[in-house]
Design an enzyme around this catalytic site. Structure first.
Site, short mmCIF file in Angstrom:
data_model
loop_
_atom_site.label_atom_id
_atom_site.label_comp_id
_atom_site.label_asym_id
_atom_site.label_seq_id
_atom_site.Cartn_x
_atom_site.Cartn_y
_atom_site.Cartn_z
N HIS A 46 -4.74 3.85 3.59
CA HIS A 46 -5.72 3.80 2.50
C HIS A 46 -4.96 3.84 1.18
O HIS A 46 -3.98 4.56 1.04
CB HIS A 46 -6.66 5.01 2.61
N HIS A 62 -5.54 1.20 -8.79
CA HIS A 62 -6.75 1.97 -8.49
C HIS A 62 -7.67 1.89 -9.70
O HIS A 62 -7.40 2.48 -10.74
CB HIS A 62 -6.38 3.42 -8.18
#
EC number: 3.1.4.11
Length: 641
Positions: free
Chosen positions: A170, A215
């Site tokens: 992840h 991100h």
């Protein structure tokens, strides 16, 4: 005989007189003695009688004996040696058969072991083994706890993809936290080297028409998408031949999605799966059929048949738009969490927000903070690269049974997945028998922490995605589980998680055939010393079992005071394990702390069914997963069903 051999090996090094610590270390290496510098330094100091920093040949001999003489090995040797000096070939065969449970044992195998590990030539020629040779054999990789047969791909790799646990990461691009940490290519390289087969790529519009990876809504640094996939291409099949899945978190505009599609095709070429395999028009292919292939996981327009019919046509500028339901509460919570993060950084990132409606527009994807739908735009060029790994929102188990197609995969957040696994375990397992299911950490884990993956392996989830950059128990379990099957990143699920007639429920085990596992923890070898000023080498070992809830347990040894070099426990522990196919065994070594708690020294995790029986060496690894050789534990293992 051993003394004569020993002196012949070291005399030349002492012709110039005494030797210092550095030469002592080199001489030990020359003698194939693995040793920790910090322990050698202490032993050298203790044996340097004149305290001049130089030792005699006799003092070196004393150091060598301290490092190599292990009373527990001597006891085993003497039990099988007829004269307590030499093991005959027949004695070695007897030991390997009775203690090590070596199947298909023969004198040929014993002879090969003697030839490989016996250092004294005249003993070797006589097809015998000295204590020196026996100690080297017992300290070798052949006597490690992990089975040699599990070090290679031995499982049937021709089942469909949904029948396997798949090593998955992840936020692969992060090497730190999720708010201000750096994005780094090393995240991808490191994960691939560890056998990871599913990588996450968070894609956003970048400057100069170049998609970037970072991100979103945060201050994490950015990487060019094309640079990321070039690194993946270089390392994709270095550790494993089996397929790599690129899980795209796609926030790009259609124009930059087309650039992504072009980058993927240019970089991966024939390795990129861009059409159905002829033999798999309506079922998922196997890892074997997809060897050396790269699969794209993303939203998709239309059917596989339509994709096949469009092959070779011009798709530039062709875009589809549709509304998608935000089906579950958890996703709304996660969108809101991202929304809050974006508010924290909006002054830095310069996002525009409609204060009244609470809508934030992001490069062709509109996220609604409160409404239960969102608009999506996808470029046909990127959509058509999605074949067997179409990202499809999970709505309910009933909806999946009625409508979900074989090539549609679900991603479910850990909170929702945990609730479903507790309340509807049987339905969840039925779902994972048919469809690839990815579990990912909740959005509030801004520090990139991880959940325990075991609870989701217990219900057959194929892709349990962890933050590989974050050390700790979850990654120890991940690394331990995927040691199996040659570290290929694919592990065939147990039959009860694959077969439709099975009624397996991890929380309600019926008709199981338990294994009784017995571990005698004999000793430790050169255990690492901590940097703590309060560390006195007061060592203990914890043995933990991870598996179905009924199998979760741990036991620990007593504390051995002031001895990290060669502690001896000689304690026996017994575990009843109901579902051995899912069980992982974890050894944790700690230094006792009176004020701040125990200090972690090292650990080793492996699947129960990959454990050798008999006298075995347990290697230790640091919190970051690095080898702590020669630090290890010495155990005796027995299990029976």
């Amino acid at each position: 005989m051993e003394m004569k051999w020993f002196l012949s090996k070291i005399q030349d090094d002492f012709r110039g007189g005494k030797i210092n610590l550095e030469k002592t270390q080199r001489l030990l290496e020359k003698l194939d003695i693995r040793c920790s510098y910090i322990h050698v330094k202490r032993i050298f100091k203790d044996n340097d009688r004149l305290k001049q920093g130089r030792i005699t040949i006799e003092e070196f001999r004393a150091i060598y004996r301290i490092l190599t003489h292990r009373e527990e090995i001597v006891e085993i040797f003497n039990a099988y040696s007829e004269n307590r000096k030499i093991l005959l070939e027949n004695n070695l065969v007897q030991f390997l058969t009775q203690e090590q449970y070596t199947t298909e044992m023969s004198k040929t195998i014993a002879f090969e072991i003697i030839q490989k590990y016996e250092p004294i030539e005249e003993v070797r020629k006589a097809r015998q083994m000295s204590l020196e040779g026996f100690t080297r054999y017992m300290d070798s990789r052949e006597c490690q706890l992990f089975k040699n047969e599990c070090r290679k791909v031995y499982q049937d790799m021709t089942h469909p993809l949904n029948d396997y646990f798949i090593s998955s990461s992840h936020n692969t691009y992060l090497v730190s936290d999720q708010l201000v940490g750096p994005s780094d290519l090393w995240g991808y390289v490191s994960a691939l080297v560890k056998g990871c087969r599913c990588l996450e790529i968070d894609c956003w519009d970048g400057a100069q028409n170049e998609p970037v990876v970072y991100h979103g809504y945060t201050l994490t640094s950015k990487l060019l998408f094309k640079t990321v996939i070039q690194a993946i291409h270089k390392y994709a099949f270095m550790t494993s031949d089996y397929p790599v899945v690129l899980s795209l978190e796609n926030h790009c505009s259609p124009a930059q999605q087309e650039i992504m599609a072009d980058n993927l095709q240019t970089t991966f070429g024939e390795s990129l799966l861009s059409d159905m395999l002829a033999d798999f028009p309506d079922t998922l292919p196997s890892p074997e059929a997809l060897k050396f292939k790269v699969l794209v996981k993303n939203k998709k327009i239309g059917t596989l048949k339509e994709t096949h019919e469009r092959k070779g046509s011009d798709k530039r500028g062709k875009v589809e738009e549709w509304e998608e339901e935000v089906a579950d509460l958890e996703e709304e919570e996660e969108e809101e969490e991202k929304f809050k993060e974006s508010e924290i950084f909006e002054s830095v990132l310069g996002e525009n927000q409609d204060k009244e409606t609470g809508v934030k527009k992001l490069s062709g994807v509109t996220l609604f903070k409160k409404k239960k739908t969102r608009k999506l735009k996808i470029a046909l060029a990127l959509s058509d690269l999605v074949i067997y790994t179409k990202a499809e929102k999970f709505k309910s188990f009933q909806h999946s049974r009625l409508y979900q197609q074989f090539n549609e995969n679900n991603s479910i957040g850990e909170t929702q997945a945990r609730k479903l696994s507790k309340l509807r375990a049987h339905e969840f397992i039925f779902h994972t028998r048919k469809f690839i299911t990815r579990i990912y950490p909740k959005a509030t884990r801004a520090d990139s922490s991880n959940f325990n993956p075991q609870e989701f392996w217990n219900i057959g989830c194929q892709m349990v995605a962890l933050n590989f950059q974050t050390p700790g128990l979850p990654m120890d379990l991940q690394n331990g589980k995927f040691l199996d099957n040659g570290g290929s990143g694919y592990i065939l699920k147990p039959h009860f998680l694959r077969e439709s007639e099975s009624y397996f429920n991890p929380s309600d085990i019926k008709d199981s055939m338990p294994i009784t596992l017995t571990i005698r923890l004999i000793s430790g070898i050169q255990l690492p010393l901590t940097h703590s000023s309060s560390n006195k080498g007061d060592t203990l070992v914890i043995i933990e079992v991870f598996g179905v809830p009924n199998d979760q347990m741990k036991q620990q040894t007593r504390v051995i005071k002031k001895n990290a070099f060669s502690p001896r426990w000689n304690e026996t522990f017994t575990f009843i394990i109901h579902v051995p196919e899912l069980a992982l065994i974890r050894f944790v070594v700690e230094s006792q702390g009176l004020i701040a708690g125990n200090e972690f020294l090292g650990q080793y995790t492996l699947p129960l069914l990959c454990m050798n029986k008999g006298y075995r060496r347990v290697p230790l690894f640091s919190r970051m997963g690095e080898s702590l050789e020669p630090a290890s534990l010495f155990v005796y293992v027995w299990y029976v069903r």
